[in-house]
Enzyme design. Structure first.
Site, PDB file in Angstrom:
ATOM      1  N   TYR A   6     -40.426 -57.638 -10.461  1.00  0.00           N
ATOM      2  CA  TYR A   6     -40.113 -59.063 -10.484  1.00  0.00           C
ATOM      3  C   TYR A   6     -38.621 -59.305 -10.743  1.00  0.00           C
ATOM      4  CZ  TYR A   6     -41.138 -64.051 -11.131  1.00  0.00           C
ATOM      5  OH  TYR A   6     -41.183 -65.418 -11.009  1.00  0.00           O
ATOM      6  N   GLU A  43     -33.037 -61.837  -4.509  1.00  0.00           N
ATOM      7  CA  GLU A  43     -33.078 -63.187  -3.949  1.00  0.00           C
ATOM      8  C   GLU A  43     -31.804 -63.969  -4.287  1.00  0.00           C
ATOM      9  OE1 GLU A  43     -36.695 -64.953  -5.371  1.00  0.00           O
ATOM     10  OE2 GLU A  43     -37.914 -63.263  -4.664  1.00  0.00           O
TER      11      GLU A  43
END
Length: 223
Positions: A147, A154
């Protein structure tokens, strides 16, 4: 009874197809690295897969809205939208090497592929009551490193796209115009990055609590 059987078949089919889609991207990713020794150019190998498979995830919002699955419509919609924004709004739209072939894309792709293969496998195996503990453990454990890696990828990808967004005014609306409104996609991208600051810790802590709740029982029994 017939409706339940159809729902089960559909959900199994959907999740198996999504597992296959993300697995295919993973195999292309590995094959590309094996042949070249780096990840530059991997986007060109799998961009069609990424566009189709990630876009299909929009169906998951409908699954929640229609009651096919018991999940929050708003949470699911937010998660799907963030991916659609990244794929179509940033990665596909900004045809710059630093965006489509950069470190950020390589990191987010790695995190997404592993996470989604585990997630969709977990879903269809659970529906068929065939879920092995290993898959469940992996799903609720691998996110711990994946994560943060995915979020970093991102953010790095969006950040790398900012100069292009500012210079090209991509998807922006400027005054004057008939509707008398203005919109800056460049600013929108920056705001999206800022929102990661409060949202990421909340979601990460939620997932840690879910892990303790789901895997904790196994640990307790073992002790």
């Amino acid at each position: 009874m017939l409706q339940k059987s159809f729902t089960t078949f559909y959900l199994v089919f959907y999740n198996v197809m999504m597992t296959a889609g993300w697995s295919s991207m993973g195999l292309l990713w590995i094959q590309h690295y094996k042949n070249t020794g780096n990840f530059f150019g991997v986007y060109d190998k799998l961009h069609m897969w990424l566009k189709v498979v990630q876009s299909m995830a929009i169906l998951e919002v409908l699954h929640c809205a229609t009651g096919l699955v018991r999940s929050s419509v708003w949470l699911t919609a937010a998660q799907v939208y963030s991916r659609i924004f990244l794929v179509w709004g940033i990665i596909v739209s900004v045809s710059e090497p630093i965006v489509q072939h950069g470190t950020g894309f390589a990191l987010l792709l790695m995190a997404w592929v592993i996470t989604e293969v585990l997630r969709y496998s977990f879903y269809w195996l659970t529906i068929l009551d065939m879920l092995p503990y290993l898959i469940k453990w992996c799903r609720y454990t691998f996110f711990i490193p994946l994560y943060p890696i995915g979020v970093f990828g991102e953010l790095f990808t969006i950040y790398a796209a900012l100069p292009y967004l500012k210079a090209s005014r991509l998807y922006s609306v400027e005054l004057p115009n008939a509707a008398n409104i203005s919109f800056s996609f460049y600013v929108y991208a920056i705001v999206t990055m800022v929102l990661y600051i409060p949202v990421f810790p909340m979601l990460y802590c939620h997932m840690l609590r879910q892990r303790k709740k789901i895997l904790g029982n196994k640990t307790t029994k073992s002790n």
